[in-house]
Design a protein around this motif. Structure first.
Motif, PDB file in Angstrom:
ATOM      1  N   LYS A   1       1.111  -1.411  -0.135  1.00  0.00           N
ATOM      2  CA  LYS A   1       0.339   0.408  -0.378  1.00  0.00           C
ATOM      3  C   LYS A   1       0.938   1.261  -0.340  1.00  0.00           C
ATOM      4  CE  LYS A   1      -0.523   0.104   4.446  1.00  0.00           C
ATOM      5  NZ  LYS A   1      -0.861  -0.114   5.814  1.00  0.00           N
ATOM      6  N   ALA A   2       0.240   2.304  -0.135  1.00  0.00           N
ATOM      7  CA  ALA A   2       1.586   3.639  -0.844  1.00  0.00           C
ATOM      8  C   ALA A   2       0.316   4.608   0.099  1.00  0.00           C
ATOM      9  CB  ALA A   2       2.343   3.319  -1.699  1.00  0.00           C
ATOM     10  N   ALA A   3       0.539   5.558   0.120  1.00  0.00           N
ATOM     11  CA  ALA A   3       0.409   6.792  -0.247  1.00  0.00           C
ATOM     12  C   ALA A   3       0.677   7.862  -0.414  1.00  0.00           C
ATOM     13  CB  ALA A   3      -0.971   7.689   1.262  1.00  0.00           C
TER      14      ALA A   3
ATOM     15  N   LEU B   1      -3.336  10.721  -2.896  1.00  0.00           N
ATOM     16  CA  LEU B   1      -4.043   9.375  -3.770  1.00  0.00           C
ATOM     17  C   LEU B   1      -2.984   8.224  -2.745  1.00  0.00           C
ATOM     18  CD1 LEU B   1      -4.039   7.234  -6.087  1.00  0.00           C
ATOM     19  CD2 LEU B   1      -1.884   8.259  -7.082  1.00  0.00           C
ATOM     20  N   VAL B   2      -4.201   7.563  -2.569  1.00  0.00           N
ATOM     21  CA  VAL B   2      -3.851   6.117  -1.655  1.00  0.00           C
ATOM     22  C   VAL B   2      -4.665   5.212  -2.428  1.00  0.00           C
ATOM     23  CG1 VAL B   2      -4.938   5.194   0.098  1.00  0.00           C
ATOM     24  CG2 VAL B   2      -5.294   7.790  -0.072  1.00  0.00           C
ATOM     25  N   ILE B   3      -3.023   3.861  -2.411  1.00  0.00           N
ATOM     26  CA  ILE B   3      -3.123   2.731  -3.706  1.00  0.00           C
ATOM     27  C   ILE B   3      -2.671   1.285  -2.682  1.00  0.00           C
ATOM     28  CG2 ILE B   3      -0.979   2.002  -5.136  1.00  0.00           C
ATOM     29  CD1 ILE B   3      -0.199   4.865  -5.140  1.00  0.00           C
ATOM     30  N   CYS B   4      -3.803   0.724  -3.340  1.00  0.00           N
ATOM     31  CA  CYS B   4      -3.222  -0.568  -3.258  1.00  0.00           C
ATOM     32  C   CYS B   4      -2.388  -1.472  -4.485  1.00  0.00           C
ATOM     33  CB  CYS B   4      -4.607  -1.535  -2.290  1.00  0.00           C
ATOM     34  SG  CYS B   4      -5.386  -0.902  -0.953  1.00  0.00           S
ATOM     35  N   ALA B   5      -1.626  -2.281  -4.008  1.00  0.00           N
ATOM     36  CA  ALA B   5      -1.263  -3.075  -5.110  1.00  0.00           C
ATOM     37  C   ALA B   5      -0.749  -3.885  -4.494  1.00  0.00           C
ATOM     38  CB  ALA B   5       0.418  -2.487  -5.244  1.00  0.00           C
ATOM     39  N   ALA B   6      -1.005  -4.919  -6.153  1.00  0.00           N
ATOM     40  CA  ALA B   6      -1.344  -6.984  -5.468  1.00  0.00           C
ATOM     41  C   ALA B   6      -0.419  -7.435  -6.951  1.00  0.00           C
ATOM     42  CB  ALA B   6      -2.523  -7.380  -5.276  1.00  0.00           C
ATOM     43  N   ALA B   7       0.006  -8.183  -6.571  1.00  0.00           N
ATOM     44  CA  ALA B   7       0.786  -9.042  -7.470  1.00  0.00           C
ATOM     45  C   ALA B   7       0.933 -10.652  -7.423  1.00  0.00           C
ATOM     46  CB  ALA B   7       2.524  -9.211  -6.934  1.00  0.00           C
ATOM     47  N   ASN B   8       0.372 -11.720  -8.798  1.00  0.00           N
ATOM     48  CA  ASN B   8       0.093 -12.784  -7.999  1.00  0.00           C
ATOM     49  C   ASN B   8       1.084 -13.489  -8.427  1.00  0.00           C
ATOM     50  OD1 ASN B   8       1.793 -12.474 -11.549  1.00  0.00           O
ATOM     51  ND2 ASN B   8       0.320 -13.517 -12.195  1.00  0.00           N
TER      52      ASN B   8
END
Length: 183
Positions: A78-80, A160-167
């Motif tokens: 996650k990031a901001a 900007l609030v972010i979620c990131a996901a990888a497979n």
């Protein structure tokens, strides 16, 4: 909460150093560009407002990130990114909040803490988002950093609030498992 924009992006790596990546390495990003809910002057209590907004922001970006990935999540983060009329602590308050993090963690089926990054930046600033394995943060193959950059984000009074996901872990990961080194 005022939302200017929702950002959805998928990055696919099919070749790494001339070699096929199988399965294709996918990273999904979902971000919400919100008006900074904190005043521009110093505020002592950031937690009360973060508690009020955490779950709502989490629902905006967490489950949609998992859905956008289109498969099993193995790594997440996650990031901001805070606009220049805010402070890094504003972004930190929003993302380092269990009401926010638990929404994403539950959607991803994770148990580990979400690695995070937060900073203040001008519009178009990149943000590097650390990812780790959702069930075991010591799984080296899944330690990776991904970057998101949006041309007009953040404006001075935005976050900007972010979620990131990888497979999967890093493409072509081949380092020894944690603790396997000889002394």
């Amino acid at each position: 909460m005022r939302i200017r924009k929702i950002i959805k992006h998928v990055d696919e790596t099919r070749l790494e150093n001339g070699r096929a990546v199988d399965p294709v390495h996918r990273v999904a990003f979902v971000g919400a560009v919100i008006e900074n809910p904190y005043p521009s002057g110093y505020v002592q209590d950031l937690v009360t407002l973060a508690d009020e907004l955490g779950e709502e922001i989490g629902r905006l970006v967490g489950p949609p990130c998992v859905e956008l990935l289109g498969g099993e999540v193995e790594a997440f983060g996650k990031a901001a990114l805070v606009g220049i009329d805010g402070e890094v602590e504003h972004g930190s308050a929003l993302i380092h909040n269990l009401r926010f993090g638990n929404v994403f963690r539950n959607a991803a089926g994770g148990t580990e803490l979400l690695p995070a990054a937060e900073k203040v930046g001008l519009p178009g600033s990149p943000i590097d988002i650390p990812l780790k394995h959702k069930l075991d943060a010591k799984t080296r193959s899944h330690h990776q950093t991904v970057t998101l950059q949006v041309a007009d984000v953040p404006r001075p009074r935005e976050i900007l609030v972010i979620c990131a996901a990888a497979n999967a872990g890093r493409p072509l990961a081949r380092l020894a498992t944690f603790g396997a080194e000889t002394k």
